[in-house]
Design a protein around this motif. Structure first.
Motif, short mmCIF file in Angstrom:
data_model
loop_
_atom_site.label_atom_id
_atom_site.label_comp_id
_atom_site.label_asym_id
_atom_site.label_seq_id
_atom_site.Cartn_x
_atom_site.Cartn_y
_atom_site.Cartn_z
N LEU A 88 0.84 -1.31 0.00
CA LEU A 88 -0.08 -0.13 0.03
C LEU A 88 0.83 1.28 0.01
N ALA A 89 1.87 1.07 0.80
CA ALA A 89 2.90 2.46 0.76
C ALA A 89 3.21 2.49 -0.57
N LEU A 90 4.02 1.44 -1.22
CA LEU A 90 4.32 1.39 -2.57
C LEU A 90 3.64 1.86 -3.57
N THR A 91 2.25 1.62 -3.48
CA THR A 91 1.22 1.85 -4.23
C THR A 91 0.93 3.76 -4.31
N ILE A 92 1.07 4.05 -3.18
CA ILE A 92 1.10 5.62 -2.96
C ILE A 92 2.11 6.23 -3.36
N ALA A 93 3.32 5.70 -3.10
CA ALA A 93 4.48 6.49 -3.61
C ALA A 93 4.56 6.20 -5.22
N GLY A 94 4.06 5.32 -5.77
CA GLY A 94 4.01 5.16 -7.14
C GLY A 94 3.09 6.13 -8.00
N THR A 95 2.22 6.81 -7.29
CA THR A 95 1.34 7.78 -7.92
C THR A 95 2.18 8.91 -8.22
N ALA A 96 3.07 9.27 -7.73
CA ALA A 96 4.01 10.49 -8.07
C ALA A 96 4.60 10.61 -9.44
N GLY A 97 4.85 9.46 -9.94
CA GLY A 97 5.14 9.01 -11.32
C GLY A 97 4.08 9.48 -12.33
N GLY A 98 2.79 9.30 -12.16
CA GLY A 98 1.60 9.81 -12.81
C GLY A 98 1.60 11.41 -12.75
N THR A 99 1.65 11.77 -11.54
CA THR A 99 1.35 13.15 -11.40
C THR A 99 2.69 14.29 -12.20
N MET A 220 22.17 0.07 5.75
CA MET A 220 21.08 -0.19 5.28
C MET A 220 20.07 -0.18 6.21
N ARG A 221 20.09 -0.71 7.44
CA ARG A 221 19.33 -0.70 8.29
C ARG A 221 19.05 0.64 8.95
N TRP A 222 20.05 1.59 9.08
CA TRP A 222 20.03 2.96 9.82
C TRP A 222 19.28 3.58 8.83
N PHE A 223 19.38 3.49 7.30
CA PHE A 223 18.67 4.35 6.40
C PHE A 223 17.24 3.95 6.37
N ALA A 224 17.08 2.74 6.46
CA ALA A 224 15.52 2.16 6.44
C ALA A 224 14.94 2.71 7.84
N GLU A 225 15.52 2.64 8.72
CA GLU A 225 14.66 3.22 9.95
C GLU A 225 14.56 4.70 10.27
N HIS A 226 15.24 5.48 9.36
CA HIS A 226 15.19 6.96 9.24
C HIS A 226 14.67 7.38 8.04
N GLN A 227 14.00 6.80 7.26
CA GLN A 227 13.55 7.39 6.00
C GLN A 227 11.96 7.45 6.21
N PRO A 228 11.32 8.29 5.32
CA PRO A 228 9.75 8.53 5.56
C PRO A 228 8.88 7.45 5.37
N PHE A 229 9.14 6.38 4.61
CA PHE A 229 8.04 5.50 4.54
C PHE A 229 8.11 4.18 5.43
N THR A 230 9.08 4.23 6.20
CA THR A 230 9.22 3.10 7.07
C THR A 230 8.05 3.57 8.18
N PRO A 231 8.08 4.63 8.92
CA PRO A 231 6.97 4.90 9.89
C PRO A 231 5.63 5.12 9.06
N VAL A 232 5.50 5.42 7.87
CA VAL A 232 4.16 5.40 7.16
C VAL A 232 3.79 3.87 7.17
N THR A 233 4.67 2.98 6.85
CA THR A 233 4.35 1.59 6.58
C THR A 233 3.87 0.91 7.96
N GLU A 234 4.67 1.22 8.90
CA GLU A 234 4.37 0.73 10.07
C GLU A 234 3.09 1.24 10.67
N THR A 235 2.86 2.30 10.57
CA THR A 235 1.36 3.03 10.90
C THR A 235 0.31 2.26 10.23
N VAL A 236 0.61 2.14 8.96
CA VAL A 236 -0.48 1.61 8.16
C VAL A 236 -0.80 0.08 8.65
N ARG A 237 0.31 -0.79 8.88
CA ARG A 237 0.37 -1.80 9.55
C ARG A 237 -0.26 -2.22 10.67
#
Length: 277
Positions: A88-99, A220-237
């Motif tokens: 679902l997070a990937l779906t939202i991010a993907g709409t940026a391309g169409g825009t 990679m773990r540090w980056f994953a934990e501090h980038q925008p879509f990790t908290p978004v994904t965890e919130t949705v989950r």
């Protein structure tokens, strides 16, 4: 163009805000009509995440599900429950391309230049693209979630969780759409407009959407934990599981504010710069 769609009020009684609102609705309607007439981008926006979902679950799900904490007994079903929020997070991010592509089309075809010569709020021209992208993102999320349910995903969210989930999706989609508008205006051609949005598309893949961040290498773990879509994904989950998501929710909302502000300022500056040429 705007007066025919404006409320039937005397011009002297209409505020600048009411003009901007009417113009934004007009631009939104134009964007949605564009989507209907050229459905290829929307089909790709929805189809790509569905393909990734099916591949993730039915090709890799058995192995990856067994590697999840407590997932050895669940296998593919456990991974389906884990990966749907990431999709679902990937779906939202993907709409940026169409825009970005639709904005670049307007810029290169002279449509935006024509709007600058008309009595249309400049902010409304950009807001139409943003609102159109947000609507598409919401519809795409609903359809992808529906496919997840068809293949066996069972959310445990209550009514309050669903309301919160819709709010989070809308805010994230709004932020992504503003960034997508900036990327589209930055692009030199329609052909290159989809390049920058790929950066947003990769973020859910490099977060907690597909595997726990604890399983990643240190850097990679540090980056994953501090980038925008990790908290978004965890919130949705968390919301789909019906559990509290307060810490991740606050961080996700903060990222939404930051991305929206950056996209808004970037888009307006590019618009004004182009207007001076």
């Amino acid at each position: 163009m705007t007066t025919s769609l404006a409320p039937h009020l005397p011009a002297a009684r209409r505020s600048p805000g009411s003009y901007a609102l009417v113009d934004a609705v007009t631009m939104l309607r134009r964007t949605l009509l564009h989507v209907v007439r050229y459905p290829g981008l929307s089909v790709f926006t929805i189809g790509a995440p569905v393909v990734v979902l099916l591949l993730s679950v039915f090709v890799f799900g058995g192995t990856l599900g067994a590697g999840l904490p407590g997932g050895s007994a669940g296998g593919r079903g456990a991974y389906l429950a884990y990966v749907v929020p990431g999709i679902l997070a990937l779906t939202i991010a993907g709409t940026a391309g169409g825009t970005a592509i639709t904005v670049a089309m307007d810029m290169t075809e002279g449509v935006t230049a024509r709007f600058r010569t008309m009595a249309i709020s400049r902010g409304a021209v950009l807001a139409g693209h943003v609102l159109g992208g947000t609507v598409q993102a919401l519809l795409a999320v609903v359809l992808v979630l529906g496919v997840g349910v068809l293949v066996g995903y069972r959310p445990e969210a209550g009514p309050g969780h669903w309301v919160a989930l819709v709010g989070v999706v809308l805010l994230v989609a709004l932020a992504v759409s503003w960034v997508g508008v900036g990327m589209g205006m930055q692009a030199r051609s329609v052909e290159t407009a989809s390049n920058l949005p790929l950066l947003l598309t990769f973020l859910p893949l490099l977060g907690s959407g597909f595997v726990p961040t604890a399983s990643l290498p240190a850097g990679m773990r540090w980056f994953a934990e501090h980038q925008p879509f990790t908290p978004v994904t965890e919130t949705v989950r968390g919301l789909l599981l019906g559990s509290p998501a307060a810490p991740d929710l606050l961080l996700a909302l903060a990222w939404c504010v930051v991305l929206t502000a950056l996209g808004l300022v970037w888009s307006l500056r590019l618009y004004e710069r182009r207007s001076l040429r």
